[in-house]
Every structure is written in C-alpha cells, then in structure tokens.
Design an enzyme around this catalytic site. Structure first.
Site, mmCIF file in Angstrom:
data_model
loop_
_atom_site.group_PDB
_atom_site.id
_atom_site.type_symbol
_atom_site.label_atom_id
_atom_site.label_comp_id
_atom_site.label_asym_id
_atom_site.label_seq_id
_atom_site.Cartn_x
_atom_site.Cartn_y
_atom_site.Cartn_z
ATOM 1 N N GLU A 148 0.884 -1.170 0.000
ATOM 2 C CA GLU A 148 0.000 0.000 0.000
ATOM 3 C C GLU A 148 0.913 1.209 0.000
ATOM 4 O O GLU A 148 1.533 1.533 1.011
ATOM 5 C CB GLU A 148 -0.921 -0.017 1.227
ATOM 6 C CG GLU A 148 -2.056 0.977 1.118
ATOM 7 C CD GLU A 148 -1.948 2.079 2.150
ATOM 8 O OE1 GLU A 148 -1.687 3.229 1.718
ATOM 9 O OE2 GLU A 148 -2.110 1.817 3.340
ATOM 10 N N CYS A 161 -2.406 8.360 3.896
ATOM 11 C CA CYS A 161 -2.240 7.974 2.491
ATOM 12 C C CYS A 161 -3.489 8.227 1.662
ATOM 13 O O CYS A 161 -3.407 8.321 0.442
ATOM 14 C CB CYS A 161 -1.834 6.510 2.400
ATOM 15 S SG CYS A 161 -2.958 5.404 3.270
#
Length: 497
Positions: free
Chosen positions: A264, A298
C-alpha cells in the site's frame, strides 16, 4: 502551558511502555547501540530503543519459521480466541495506547483514540473470519477425478510499517496473517516503534504462542533489516505500507525468492466536488479527509477539484472552518490538531505551497510555521485556482496544504484526476447518482468514496492500483493475501452408482 510537561508517558499500565525488541516471547536488545524516540511536538526524548543488527533480524526470522511449523496447525477457533482477546485488550487499554501514539507521532489524542478503535476492529474482524477460510469443489472433465481446493497459510510474514498510523498499519496486516496461521516479524518505523512494542506485550497477554508475534527495531540499519526480510528464503510474504520508491526497492529485493507481496504505497487522492453537491456536506467531509492527522494519511485529499461555479465560495467557507482548528500538543485537551512528524514534512509543504503560488495560485488561508509552539507545528494552508502545472498536482504533499483546482466538465475533471501514476483513493461529491456512478467507474483508483470523506473500515477491501500498490487489506478478501490456494485431485474413482 509548556509542551515539555507531556514528554514522559504516565500510563495506567506501565508495562505497555517498552524499550526492547520482542522475539520468541522475550524482550530482546541484542546490542548496546540505541536510537532515540522523540516527541515531535516538544522535541524531547521519550525513549531509547536498541539499534538491532541484521543478526537479530535473522534470529527473529528463524524463531518465526520454527514456530510456524506448529502455529499453522492450531485450529481456526483457537486463533479466533486469541484475536478476540487482542481486540478486547486493545479497548481495555485504549487510553494508554492512544497516549503512546500521541507522544511518538504527534497527532491529537482524540485522533489517536480513534486509531486504536480502528486498529482493534481488525482483530475483531479477523477473529470472525478465521473459521471461515473456505475452499471449493470442482468437477473436472475426467469423470473419474474429483478436485477440491484449500487455502493454507503462506508462512512467515515480514511486516514493514509506517509512522503515520503506528498501531492500525500493524493490525491491518498482522491480524489477517495470524488469523490464517502465519507467524509475523514486524518492523515498525523508527520514529514510532513504541506502539508496536505495546502491541507485542498485549499479544503475549492475549495468548498467542511464543514466536508467533515478533518485533524488531532499527533506525540506521533499517535498509539492511528490510533487505534481510525480503531476501530470506524463510520469509514467504512481505507486506509494506509506505512510499512508492521504497516499495519498488523492496519488490526488487524480494524477486530473488519470488515472495508473495502486498504493498500500500503513495497516494495523490483527488477530491471532486460537482456544482450540484451538498456544499455543507462537502465542506465537512473535506475538512475530515484533508486534515485528519494534519494531512499525513495515504488517503488524504491531495487535490481538491471544485466546479468553477462554486470554487470561490467553497474556498472561502472552507477557510472559515479551518481557522477554528486549535493546533497544539496532542495531549492538550483543547487541541484539535497536533503537529507534523518532522521538519522534512514542513519543508515539503512549503515547497509545494510556494511553487503553486509562483505559478498563479491564490492564497485563501496563509497558514505557516507556528514556531512558538514547537519545531514541527504548522497551520493549514488553503490555495485556490491552483494551475495544473503545480507540483502538488503530481506529488503527494502529506501535510496541511489544501490546493483547490477548478474544473468545468465531468470529462475534464476525470482527466485531471487520472493524470498521475498513483491510484489509491478518490472522492466524489454530487447529488446525482448517475454522476457518482459514471465518475466512480472512470476513476483509476482502487477505492472511490462518494459523498463521504472518511470510508476506511475493517469490512472493506483497502488497496490501490497503478503505483499505489497491489493487494487488499481488510474485508473477506484481505485474508487471501496471506494464504496460498492448493488444488487437490483425487483420481481413478469408480464409476458413479
């Protein structure tokens, strides 16, 4: 009120505060060298933890490898019990765990408590998923053969975690791995190792067998430790949350053993507001999405695209709301938003801000350094009419800079949104379901959130596309990344009766 008063943790359970690695159920230093963990708000040292060498990592891998031989044969119900215990323990120790996060990360205590609840939810989710690892039965062309599939744990998992969610980024990965029968070696970020160590203490209390949950520590040796995890043939899976550049390095290093990987990585999330959107709703969600963790997540909105007919109104109203933020030490009960992690984060915000202004962006909220509070405090910046040539349209800021771009048509804004190598999350605001559906399908991201700026949940598959990585965490799919699918054929059966 001085910030230094917060620099030493006062916990209900002092055993949660640890300054050693954790291997095979033991607290291990393995070296006389240490590195310092610093409160980013005050700049004061809150812990000194060992700078563990490669030999300690190899020891942790060996322990996890040997433990896997027995842990993989524990029953799903046993593992579910340990996972459920972990969930309960995290909630029982919520205040202490949140305090540790705030001290090492700098986020406001309210946000830290939210992270602990979110982090714990993955242990609850996978406690429920552990007994539900299903296979399939298949009828092949040969009438005398029967085929079925089973899922088996992949093996030892190396887990490399970032600093922005010191607890949640561990649980999203470790809970899934432990649920299916994998053992784990966790490498937390050197800026925020204390949350991982607290979790190791709780894992022991929860009943996980020795050697199933291991934590290694390093600052200067981090590249070597990561390389060791990637190249060891005993480690069968590496999962990483962090920058795309580091992800590419880890992927190269893992190629020698053809490891199973899930990454990720970087995001550059577009937040699109159409002219028919509920403006109050879009504003509230923009604040939550952009400034959670002071922009250091994020999936934060990195680019706000607002229809040209409402951009000025939107920018003005957003600035009025953001001015009400109370920036301060995360443990101060008045604080709504804490500090950024370090001076490099501030430098990047200022570089992106100045570049956009130089290229014609309008300053709506000046923001800037708050040196009277400490070295890493920064008030949010809002810019409008940002040109597409600005660096911030291509690079993730990861800080409290809110750039607002203008658009006129659906096709135009989708083109802007997709004009990046990243593809983690996107946000769309409109009252028209046709707009929501059409744009959601056209956006090149792994996740699209419509009419809400906060969507992450243990029940959803979390992950990206393009250079934001691959693999999914959470949901019924997240468990698959820690298993291998085995096909078993039984042949030469007699004719059917």
């Amino acid at each position: 009120m001085t910030l230094s008063k917060y620099s030493k943790p006062t916990l209900n359970d002092p055993n949660l505060f640890r300054e050693s690695g954790y291997i095979d159920g033991k607290w291990v230093k393995g070296t006389d060298e240490v590195f310092e963990v610093v409160d980013p708000a005050s700049g004061e040292i809150i812990a000194r933890v060992p700078e563990q060498p490669v030999s300690v990592v190899e020891e942790a891998i060996d322990v996890a490898y040997e433990t896997f031989k027995t842990y993989k044969n524990t029953t799903p119900r046993e593992r579910a019990k340990w996972l459920r215990n972990m969930y309960n323990l995290m909630l029982e120790n919520l205040d202490d765990l949140a305090t540790i996060i705030t001290l090492e990360n700098g986020k406001a205590l309210g946000e830290a408590k939210g992270e602990i609840k979110y982090a714990a939810s993955y242990f609850e989710w996978y406690a429920e998923e552990a007994p539900r690892l299903y296979g399939a039965t298949i009828q092949p062309l040969n009438p005398h053969n029967r085929v079925f599939t089973i899922r088996q744990p992949v093996g030892v998992c190396g887990i490399i975690c970032p600093w922005n969610f010191p607890s949640a980024m561990i649980t999203r990965k470790a809970a899934a791995a432990l649920a299916v029968g994998c053992t784990v070696v966790i490498k937390p970020d050197s800026q925020t190792p204390l949350s991982a160590l607290a979790m190791a203490y709780l894992a022991e209390k929860a009943g996980f067998p020795k050697g199933s949950f291991n934590v290694i520590l390093s600052h200067a040796n981090t590249p070597k430790l990561g390389k060791t995890l990637c190249e060891s043939p005993k480690v069968k899976k590496v999962t990483f949350t962090g920058s795309t550049n580091v992800g590419k390095i880890l992927m190269k290093q893992s190629s020698s053993t053809l490891k199973k990987l899930s990454f990720e990585l970087g995001g550059n999330a577009p937040f699109i507001v159409f002219e028919d959107a509920d403006l109050d709703q879009a504003l509230e969600q923009a604040m939550a999405c952009k400034f959670r963790g002071l922009g250091q997540t994020c999936v934060c909105a990195n680019r706000l695209y607002v229809h040209s007919s409402i951009i000025d109104k939107f920018a003005k109203l957003l600035a009025e709301r953001v001015k009400k933020f109370v920036i301060g030490h995360g443990l101060d009960p008045k604080t709504t938003h804490g500090c950024v992690i370090n001076s490099s984060a501030i430098e990047k915000v200022e570089r992106h801000k100045q570049d956009a202004i130089d290229k014609g962006a309008k300053v709506v909220l000046e923001g800037g350094r708050l040196t009277e509070l400490g070295p890493n405090f920064y008030a949010p910046v809002i810019l409008s009419h940002v040109p597409s040539t600005a660096i911030v349209s291509k690079e993730e800021t990861f800080g409290p800079l809110c750039p607002i771009f203008s658009f006129d048509t659906m096709e135009e804004v989708v083109g802007y949104a997709n004009d990046t190598e990243f593809g983690l999350a996107a946000y769309v605001f409109s009252k028209n379901v046709n707009t929501l559906y059409t744009v959601s399908e056209a956006l090149e991201t792994g996740m699209v959130s419509c009419n809400t700026g906060v969507f992450s949940d243990c029940s959803i598959p979390f992950g990206g596309v393009k250079e934001s990585g691959f693999g999914r965490e959470g949901s019924l799919y997240g468990i698959e990344d820690y298993t291998v699918l085995k096909t078993i054929t039984i042949g030469n059966l007699p004719n059917s009766i």
